[in-house]
Design an enzyme around this catalytic site. Structure first.
Site, PDB file in Angstrom:
ATOM      1  N   ASP A 293       0.830  -1.209   0.000  1.00  0.00           N
ATOM      2  CA  ASP A 293       0.000   0.000   0.000  1.00  0.00           C
ATOM      3  C   ASP A 293       0.865   1.261   0.000  1.00  0.00           C
ATOM      4  O   ASP A 293       1.965   1.272   0.553  1.00  0.00           O
ATOM      5  CB  ASP A 293      -0.928  -0.023   1.231  1.00  0.00           C
TER       6      ASP A 293
ATOM      7  N   ASN B  36     -10.930  -2.774  -5.439  1.00  0.00           N
ATOM      8  CA  ASN B  36     -10.187  -1.752  -6.180  1.00  0.00           C
ATOM      9  C   ASN B  36     -10.837  -1.365  -7.509  1.00  0.00           C
ATOM     10  O   ASN B  36     -10.453  -0.368  -8.127  1.00  0.00           O
ATOM     11  CB  ASN B  36      -8.722  -2.172  -6.405  1.00  0.00           C
TER      12      ASN B  36
HETATM   13  C1  IPE Z   1      -5.266  -2.777  -0.171  1.00  0.00           C
HETATM   14  O1  IPE Z   1      -5.007  -1.438  -0.371  1.00  0.00           O
HETATM   15  C2  IPE Z   1      -5.303  -3.494  -1.482  1.00  0.00           C
HETATM   16  C3  IPE Z   1      -4.014  -3.671  -2.118  1.00  0.00           C
HETATM   17  C4  IPE Z   1      -2.849  -3.384  -1.596  1.00  0.00           C
HETATM   18  C5  IPE Z   1      -4.069  -4.255  -3.437  1.00  0.00           C
HETATM   19  P1  IPE Z   1      -6.186  -0.360  -0.487  1.00  0.00           P
HETATM   20  O2  IPE Z   1      -5.518   0.949  -0.638  1.00  0.00           O
HETATM   21  O3  IPE Z   1      -7.138  -0.778  -1.538  1.00  0.00           O
HETATM   22  O4  IPE Z   1      -6.895  -0.508   0.939  1.00  0.00           O
HETATM   23  P2  IPE Z   1      -7.836   0.492   1.732  1.00  0.00           P
HETATM   24  O5  IPE Z   1      -8.875   0.985   0.781  1.00  0.00           O
HETATM   25  O6  IPE Z   1      -6.985   1.597   2.260  1.00  0.00           O
HETATM   26  O7  IPE Z   1      -8.404  -0.335   2.855  1.00  0.00           O
HETATM   27  C1  IPE Z   2      -1.231   0.405  -4.013  1.00  0.00           C
HETATM   28  O1  IPE Z   2      -1.359   1.516  -3.224  1.00  0.00           O
HETATM   29  C2  IPE Z   2      -2.246  -0.646  -3.770  1.00  0.00           C
HETATM   30  C3  IPE Z   2      -3.163  -0.914  -4.885  1.00  0.00           C
HETATM   31  C4  IPE Z   2      -4.429  -0.956  -4.698  1.00  0.00           C
HETATM   32  C5  IPE Z   2      -2.666  -1.188  -6.224  1.00  0.00           C
HETATM   33  P1  IPE Z   2      -2.556   2.547  -3.333  1.00  0.00           P
HETATM   34  O2  IPE Z   2      -2.890   2.812  -4.741  1.00  0.00           O
HETATM   35  O3  IPE Z   2      -3.692   2.106  -2.479  1.00  0.00           O
HETATM   36  O4  IPE Z   2      -1.851   3.821  -2.694  1.00  0.00           O
HETATM   37  P2  IPE Z   2      -2.470   4.842  -1.659  1.00  0.00           P
HETATM   38  O5  IPE Z   2      -2.944   4.052  -0.469  1.00  0.00           O
HETATM   39  O6  IPE Z   2      -3.595   5.545  -2.364  1.00  0.00           O
HETATM   40  O7  IPE Z   2      -1.328   5.740  -1.321  1.00  0.00           O
HETATM   41 MG    MG Z   3      -4.145   2.373  -0.519  1.00  0.00          MG
END
Ligand code: IPE
Ligand code: IPE
Ligand code: MG
Length: 237
Positions: A24, A72
């Site tokens: 993340d 997502n």
């Molecule tokens: C979790 O990250 C999913 C992945 C890393 C693929 P998100 O950014 O989607 O999670 P939330 O929305 O903060 O819980």
């Molecule tokens: C990558 O990080 C995880 C995926 C869902 C691909 P994010 O895209 O959630 O990054 P943040 O949390 O918005 O910084």
């Molecule tokens: Mg995220």
């Protein structure tokens, strides 16, 4: 770095077979630099490749990364498309350098929603990489709840009237993969976000504020060191 493990070609110490990463923070990493979120994801793929190689190098049996959740899809179309493109690119690159790779690829999640051409590409790369020492599970269109529901339906389709925990485990996407001993989340959040809900029953959890593209092998070592300081009781005393 865990020099001894690498130098001696030893397995990481007892009790640690599988680390799972919630990758993340790509979006925030890009935002901090005034770049579009998609560039954060591109950088995130490079980090993923280097961390996965490192995990194989230190002798882990399995490594899992959360790449795209069933939630997502709520993101803007452009971002979703960019993530799909990066996965396809990763698969193409993987198949070109499969001989130098030390990981056996397993895509976990519901692949049936993807075009047949992508499903075939996935199956091809998985087959090409069979037999490599470290299993690399890429959770893609993955949701823990979705996985459990999918497993239940598969068991019903087999005609089961009664199921055991073993039956359920065998019907999960992770059937042949040991449960993660350690789950590492970057980006500072303290939640699972629908990741490995069944398998995480007794996983140790480690969160770091580092954003995923900033994650380095040294940070994996720090998580492993923290893991070895934990007392895993599994309900015992
Ligand atoms: C979790 O990250 C999913 C992945 C890393 C693929 P998100 O950014 O989607 O999670 P939330 O929305 O903060 O819980
Ligand atoms: C990558 O990080 C995880 C995926 C869902 C691909 P994010 O895209 O959630 O990054 P943040 O949390 O918005 O910084
Ligand atoms: Mg995220």
């Amino acid at each position: 770095m865990i020099e001894n493990n690498v130098k001696n070609g030893m397995r990481v110490e007892k009790g640690l077979r599988h680390i799972a990463f919630i990758m993340d923070g790509n979006g925030r990493w890009a935002k901090k630099r005034g770049m579009p979120r998609t560039l954060g994801h591109k950088e995130g793929v490079k980090t993923f490749e280097s961390i996965a190689n490192y995990c194989a190098e230190i002798g882990l049996e399995a490594v899992t990364v959360y790449a795209f959740s069933t939630e997502n899809w709520k993101r803007p179309k452009d971002e979703v498309n960019a993530l799909m493109g990066l996965v396809e690119q990763y698969l193409d690159d993987f198949s070109k350098k499969v001989n130098e790779m030390s990981v056996e690829l397993h895509m976990i999640g519901d692949m049936t929603v993807f075009p047949l051409s992508l499903q075939e590409k996935i199956a091809k790369v998985e087959k090409l990489s069979l037999g490599k020492p470290c299993k690399l599970c890429v959770a893609f269109n993955y949701g823990g709840r979705d996985e459990i529901v999918h497993a239940c339906n598969a068991l019903i389709a087999q005609g089961k009237q009664h199921v055991t925990a073993e039956d359920l485990c065998a019907a999960l996407y992770t059937a042949d993969i040991p449960d993660p001993d350690l789950i590492v989340r970057t980006g500072g959040e303290m939640r699972l976000s629908n990741f490995l809900l069944w398998q995480a029953a007794y996983s140790e959890f480690y969160a770091t504020d580092k954003l995923w593209p900033d994650m380095k092998p040294e940070d994996v070592d720090a998580a492993i060191e923290a893991f070895y300081k934990r007392s895993r009781r599994f309900g015992g005393i």
